[in-house]
Design an enzyme around this catalytic site. Sequence first.
Site, mmCIF file in Angstrom:
data_model
loop_
_atom_site.group_PDB
_atom_site.id
_atom_site.type_symbol
_atom_site.label_atom_id
_atom_site.label_comp_id
_atom_site.label_asym_id
_atom_site.label_seq_id
_atom_site.Cartn_x
_atom_site.Cartn_y
_atom_site.Cartn_z
ATOM 1 N N GLU A 13 37.675 33.571 2.987
ATOM 2 C CA GLU A 13 36.271 33.414 2.534
ATOM 3 C C GLU A 13 36.047 31.924 2.017
ATOM 4 O OE1 GLU A 13 35.991 37.918 0.667
ATOM 5 O OE2 GLU A 13 36.321 36.151 -0.708
ATOM 6 N N GLY A 79 33.154 47.074 -1.219
ATOM 7 C CA GLY A 79 32.958 48.234 -0.665
ATOM 8 C C GLY A 79 31.700 48.873 -0.957
ATOM 9 N N MET A 193 37.048 44.061 -6.871
ATOM 10 C CA MET A 193 38.419 44.047 -7.705
ATOM 11 C C MET A 193 38.308 42.869 -8.625
ATOM 12 S SD MET A 193 41.096 45.234 -4.863
ATOM 13 C CE MET A 193 42.646 45.524 -5.853
ATOM 14 N N GLU A 194 37.160 42.212 -9.156
ATOM 15 C CA GLU A 194 37.235 40.979 -9.516
ATOM 16 C C GLU A 194 36.193 40.753 -10.739
ATOM 17 O OE1 GLU A 194 37.428 40.672 -6.437
ATOM 18 O OE2 GLU A 194 39.465 40.619 -6.270
ATOM 19 N N ASP A 217 33.026 47.164 4.110
ATOM 20 C CA ASP A 217 33.321 48.658 4.543
ATOM 21 C C ASP A 217 32.863 49.492 3.507
ATOM 22 O OD1 ASP A 217 35.790 47.082 2.519
ATOM 23 O OD2 ASP A 217 35.219 49.263 1.590
HETATM 24 N N1 ADE Z 1 36.686 44.633 -1.632
HETATM 25 C C1 ADE Z 1 36.245 45.167 -0.393
HETATM 26 N N2 ADE Z 1 36.459 46.307 -0.074
HETATM 27 C C2 ADE Z 1 36.809 47.010 -1.177
HETATM 28 C C3 ADE Z 1 37.195 48.297 -1.435
HETATM 29 N N3 ADE Z 1 37.055 49.215 -0.455
HETATM 30 N N4 ADE Z 1 37.839 48.403 -2.783
HETATM 31 C C4 ADE Z 1 37.978 47.557 -3.475
HETATM 32 N N5 ADE Z 1 37.615 46.196 -3.277
HETATM 33 C C5 ADE Z 1 37.123 45.814 -2.057
#
Ligand code: ADE
Length: 253
Positions: A13, A79, A193-194, A217
């Site tokens: 990225e 996500g 996640m951050e 996603d």
């Molecule tokens: N980053 C991108 N897709 C994610 C997901 N499904 N869960 C957690 N972090 C993500």
Amino acid sequence: MRPIAIVGAIQEELAGLKQALQNTHTVSLGSRQVTTGTWHGQQVVLALSHIGKVAAATTATALIERFDVSDMVFTGVAGGLGPGVNVGDMVVATEFLQHDMDASPLFPAYEVPMYGRAHFPTDLHLTQSLKSAADSVLKNPAQWIDMDVLRELHVHTPQVHTGLVVSGDRFVSTTAESQDLQARQPKALAVEMEGAAVAQVCHDYGVPFAAVRTISDRADDSATIDFSRFIQEVASRYSLALLGTWLGARAIT
Ligand code: ADE
């Protein structure tokens, strides 16, 4: 001039962003290498946080302590959770929450102990300016990305959303988990996640923070299909377009 920190979790990225910087220097920061440079005449520190809340929090703290950054912007993928938050859309966060924080019964679920709060808002001014840049990029995605690639990845008319983003140390990759998260946090537009960790650090230090995530996603059973390709061919280009547009606009205001 105090630099602006731009942080991302995944190497691919940040690769394009690194190339956009001029007058670059690489500096060691703990176990990380960060790149300083200029972009649209502004001082920038670009850092790879790696994945997860601890990695993100230590990176944010080190950037503030070492470089005295004026603002912090996180860019990356997430996500999609909310209805209509589809792959290829962008989410500009207005607030963050740690969906895996639970010190109950000592504190209410999700509340960060001793802070008296679960939600950490992003900086209004930074967030509005990032939203304008995101709107401008997605108004004409073909300017930045091959439309055939977008079609192959089932991206049709990408939208910009603003709202709550939730973070936790878990890649959400089953429909059951995603549904559970949506039931627990119905306002959440996206999961990553951050962000909540960086928001907490910036809150501690009084550093304005904003974040934008491209939806890679739907955090469901198909979350890992096309994930790497999406980052390389779509998300990294969106980040470059978005941050270049944002810094370009900042340079003239
Ligand atoms: N980053 C991108 N897709 C994610 C997901 N499904 N869960 C957690 N972090 C993500």
